[in-house]
Design an enzyme around this catalytic site. Structure first.
Site, PDB file in Angstrom:
ATOM      1  N   GLY A  29       0.824  -1.211   0.000  1.00  0.00           N
ATOM      2  CA  GLY A  29       0.000   0.000   0.000  1.00  0.00           C
ATOM      3  C   GLY A  29       0.854   1.254   0.000  1.00  0.00           C
ATOM      4  O   GLY A  29       2.067   1.229   0.246  1.00  0.00           O
ATOM      5  N   ARG A 271     -10.553   0.339  -5.196  1.00  0.00           N
ATOM      6  CA  ARG A 271     -11.028  -0.567  -4.166  1.00  0.00           C
ATOM      7  C   ARG A 271     -12.551  -0.517  -4.176  1.00  0.00           C
ATOM      8  O   ARG A 271     -13.148   0.505  -4.538  1.00  0.00           O
ATOM      9  CB  ARG A 271     -10.482  -0.076  -2.827  1.00  0.00           C
ATOM     10  CG  ARG A 271     -10.470  -1.064  -1.716  1.00  0.00           C
ATOM     11  CD  ARG A 271      -9.646  -0.555  -0.534  1.00  0.00           C
ATOM     12  NE  ARG A 271      -9.663   0.884  -0.351  1.00  0.00           N
ATOM     13  CZ  ARG A 271     -10.673   1.542   0.206  1.00  0.00           C
ATOM     14  NH1 ARG A 271     -11.756   0.902   0.584  1.00  0.00           N
ATOM     15  NH2 ARG A 271     -10.603   2.844   0.370  1.00  0.00           N
ATOM     16  N   ASP A 495      -7.751  37.029  37.270  1.00  0.00           N
ATOM     17  CA  ASP A 495      -8.722  37.447  36.260  1.00  0.00           C
ATOM     18  C   ASP A 495      -9.944  36.527  36.387  1.00  0.00           C
ATOM     19  O   ASP A 495      -9.884  35.467  37.031  1.00  0.00           O
ATOM     20  CB  ASP A 495      -8.083  37.338  34.876  1.00  0.00           C
ATOM     21  CG  ASP A 495      -9.060  37.629  33.763  1.00  0.00           C
ATOM     22  OD1 ASP A 495      -9.836  38.596  33.886  1.00  0.00           O
ATOM     23  OD2 ASP A 495      -9.052  36.881  32.767  1.00  0.00           O
TER      24      ASP A 495
END
Length: 738
Positions: A29, A271, A495
């Site tokens: 592949g 495929r 904060d």
């Protein structure tokens, strides 16, 4: 010594049991071929599934296979059960992710069981990697089956170099947001330092999706997420160009190809998959024969379909549909001497495919959606005589690199038929010129270039990351906690939005939860502590939320200050005359930007655009800021760029200007300042050099330390609160009554 680890769903070696004996066969592949030479040169390990279910092997067989894979192939297998394969691979990977990412939303299946299997198998891959890794390693993870793995590795190995490559398309935000587990997938991918896609279209979709679903910001080629910057880029995968140009085949089919010389030959290799547009190819070929009868008896269509995912019912149905369409065309146009379509439902060796390439006049590559499609590149390279021509779908990733081919819309049968005719009739000189340009490109951008470019960029990025400051506190807070424990007099500046709570759709929804109030109550109850909430919020909201706690508060970015038991006091005298000029500008932009709104504060105006379309903001925000700057230049006003907000205020006010009010004539031996926004940089600048200044998130900062999220801030404060409880049982007793 650091090492490289490659991780993919399958190993580059396939194992099959023939009787009682395992047979090892190297895969051919694209990924296996592409990384083989790199693995051999670098000595990299490769982790993946061997292809054999756990139940099919005895313990002795499994051990023997493991030893052979490691010694002969540098591969380490992940053991998967038949249930894993059914639920994780055939289930979530190929019934949920595959169709969704290829735009086949009607084929997407959602199943909590298969999602859990996907999580479990990603964890199995992590456990195998964990046995082999240390914090200096480079890890390259591949494809959609392992999208959770980057974050799993990041959590344990924060300094590892982690790359992730998606080999299939990444869909548009409109499609991706339909995924139930969308945020988990995104966060998993964002564990990487570098994320690669085949084309820039996929990069653009990923940026857009992260912005909309996670609220991330983007800077050039990076996503800013928590305390990190993740680079995202297009890295088109190449082929082993020399293999396809120099390979001399002696395939047994060679003679049969020579006998086809009297016919023009069209080739298709796919495929078995609904994304490949195989029925559409057959219908397009039929359209060619109907519209141009001169091709009857003169053109042969070799349709090769490799078996795939035969356990999936929809694939068996697709095979049946293809067979029926082939029979229909052959029955309609075939003669005693000529069969239009030769249908091969089988796999061929690489050598046999090269023979097909070299004796085919046209390659028909028309997937409905494809991440890349290397067949198109292989065919172009194999035609060393420059006489073949590809007809390629505009929705195939390879089309962006093979623009000299014949580009078609795969859904338009007439257009594909015309594309085939154009390729068949193209003059020899034109074919040579087009193929020469494509071959030169493929030769330069081959698979080795792809590997080296990606890994080189990953190395470069992580060198920058490792050299950067500030220091992350997410894993080791020992120094800070020890300093806190030793101190006799402490001050803590916190904060609020983005630091103590996450951002909400609108400001009024981000009110403090019970756990946060309990945490602040514990910290502020200590006689050693002075706890200051320093926020851009208006004083009314802060009073409503925190008046019952022993907190000091700073509102409107330093304009108002409140000490426990006292009233709010202004730090300087201001007027609001400027609002008459600025408000109409903000209102005009609010009217034309759906989702934006104006928050009117005592002495400032905030224009929020968190709910706006990101593309619209990217387009209009620069001009909006420029317009405001022109208006404010002579008014002593400042434009603050916050998290999805522009705030206009008097430039004499800042959180830093409030710091001396608390520090004057005091002798604090522990000073902590935490914030996430641009406005908090003024606070960090005003703190002494030995203070613990902490930036929340990934943006550039002058702070000495960093935490990745507001949840991390809460965890740190919880550790500090635990110290108070252990030191003062009365605090713990009071806490238990809340």
């Amino acid at each position: 010594m650091s090492k490289t680890i490659l991780i993919s769903n399958r190993l580059p070696v396939t194992i099959k049991k023939e009787g009682d004996k395992p047979v090892f066969q190297e895969s051919i592949g694209g990924l296996a071929t592409g990384l083989k030479s790199y693995q051999q040169k670098s000595g990299a390990l490769w982790i993946g599934w061997s292809g054999v279910a756990e139940e099919s092997l005895s313990e002795k067989e499994q051990q023997a296979i493991d030893e052979t894979l490691q010694s002969d192939y540098s591969c380490v297998p992940v053991t998967l059960t038949k249930k894993d394969i059914d639920d994780y691979y055939y289930g979530f990977s190929n019934k949920t992710i595959w169709p969704l990412f290829h735009y086949f939303i009607n084929k997407v299946h959602y199943n909590a069981r298969t999602w859990e299997a996907y999580e479990e198998v990603n964890t199995k891959f992590f456990k195998v990697a964990d046995r082999l890794m240390d914090d200096r390693d480079t890890v390259w993870i591949h494809d959609y089956q392992l999208m959770l793995l980057p974050q799993m590795i990041r959590d344990k190995y924060p300094n590892a170099k982690i790359g992730f490559f998606l080999h299939i398309p990444f869909p548009s935000y409109e499609l991706f947001r339909t995924l139930i587990w969308r945020e988990e997938i995104l966060r998993g991918m964002l564990g990487a330092d570098l994320i690669g896609f085949h084309t820039y279209d996929y990069v653009r979709h990923f940026f857009s999706t992260c912005t909309r679903l996670l609220g991330t910001s983007r800077k050039i080629h990076t996503v800013k997420y928590e305390d990190r910057q993740i680079h995202v880029g297009a890295f088109p995968m190449g082929i082993d160009y020399n293999f396809f140009t120099q390979h001399i085949t002696d395939a047994p089919t060679e003679e049969s190809f020579k006998k086809m010389a009297s016919e023009k030959t069209i080739l298709s290799i796919d495929r078995l998959d609904y994304t490949k547009g195989i029925p559409e190819k057959i219908r397009s070929f039929k359209r060619l024969l109907v519209k141009y009868p001169q091709y009857r008896g003169k053109v042969r269509f070799n349709l090769i379909v490799a078996p795939s995912r035969e356990k999936v019912a929809s694939y068996e149905e697709l095979k049946q549909q293809i067979s029926e369409l082939v029979s229909s065309v052959n029955g309609m146009f075939g003669t005693v001497d000529w069969m239009p379509i030769w249908f091969y439902f089988q796999s061929f060796s690489q050598e046999e495919l090269i023979s097909f390439y070299r004796y085919s006049d046209v390659l028909l590559v028309t997937p409905l959606r494809d991440g890349m499609n290397l067949v198109a590149k292989e065919y172009t390279a194999a035609r060393t005589d420059l006489q073949g021509m590809i007809v390629i779908s505009e929705t195939a990733g390879a089309a962006s690199e093979l623009g000299e081919g014949v580009i078609v819309n795969p859904n338009d049968y007439a257009a594909v038929a015309e594309g085939i005719r154009t390729a068949l009739e193209m003059p020899t000189d034109e074919k040579k010129a087009r193929n020469k340009m494509m071959q030169e490109r493929l030769k330069r951008y081959n698979v080795h270039f792809w590997v080296n470019t990606f890994l080189g960029r990953l190395e470069q990025l992580t060198q920058i990351k490792n050299a950067a400051v500030p220091v992350s506190l997410d894993r080791d807070q020992t120094q800070l906690i020890r300093a806190y424990q030793r101190a006799k007099k402490r001050i803590i500046f916190l904060d609020y939005d983005g630091t103590l709570v996450g951002f909400a759709r609108t400001p009024e929804l981000a009110h403090p939860d019970l756990k946060l109030k309990q945490l602040l109550r514990t910290l502020s109850a200590s006689p050693k502590n002075t706890v200051v909430i320093a926020s851009g919020r208006d004083k009314e909201s802060l009073t409503q939320w925190f008046s019952d706690l022993n907190l000091h508060m700073v509102s409107s970015h330093g304009l108002w200050v409140l000490h426990p038991g006292q009233k709010w006091k202004m730090t300087m005298q201001l007027n609001n005359e400027w609002k008459k000029a600025i408000y109409p500008i903000l209102q005009m932009n609010t009217d034309r930007m759906p989702g934006s709104f104006i928050e009117v504060k005592d002495y400032s105006l905030a224009w929020h655009y968190r709910l706006c379309e990101p593309e619209a903001i990217d387009l209009w925000l620069p001009s909006i800021k420029a317009n405001l700057m022109n208006m404010t230049g002579s008014l002593n006003l400042q434009i603050l760029q916050g998290k999805k907000v522009l705030e206009v205020k008097d430039n004499r006010i800042s959180k830093g200007s409030a710091v001396p009010i608390f520090m004057r004539n005091q002798n604090y031996d522990f000073i902590l300042g935490v914030g996430d926004d641009r406005t908090d940089e003024d606070l960090f600048a005003a703190l002494p050099a030995d203070a613990f200044s902490i930036k929340v998130g990934p943006d550039d900062t002058r702070a000495a330390y960093r935490l990745k999220s507001w949840q991390s801030v809460r965890a740190l404060l919880t550790q500090m609160a635990e110290t108070e409880k252990n030191a003062d049982p009365q605090i713990e007793s009071a806490q238990s009554h809340l």
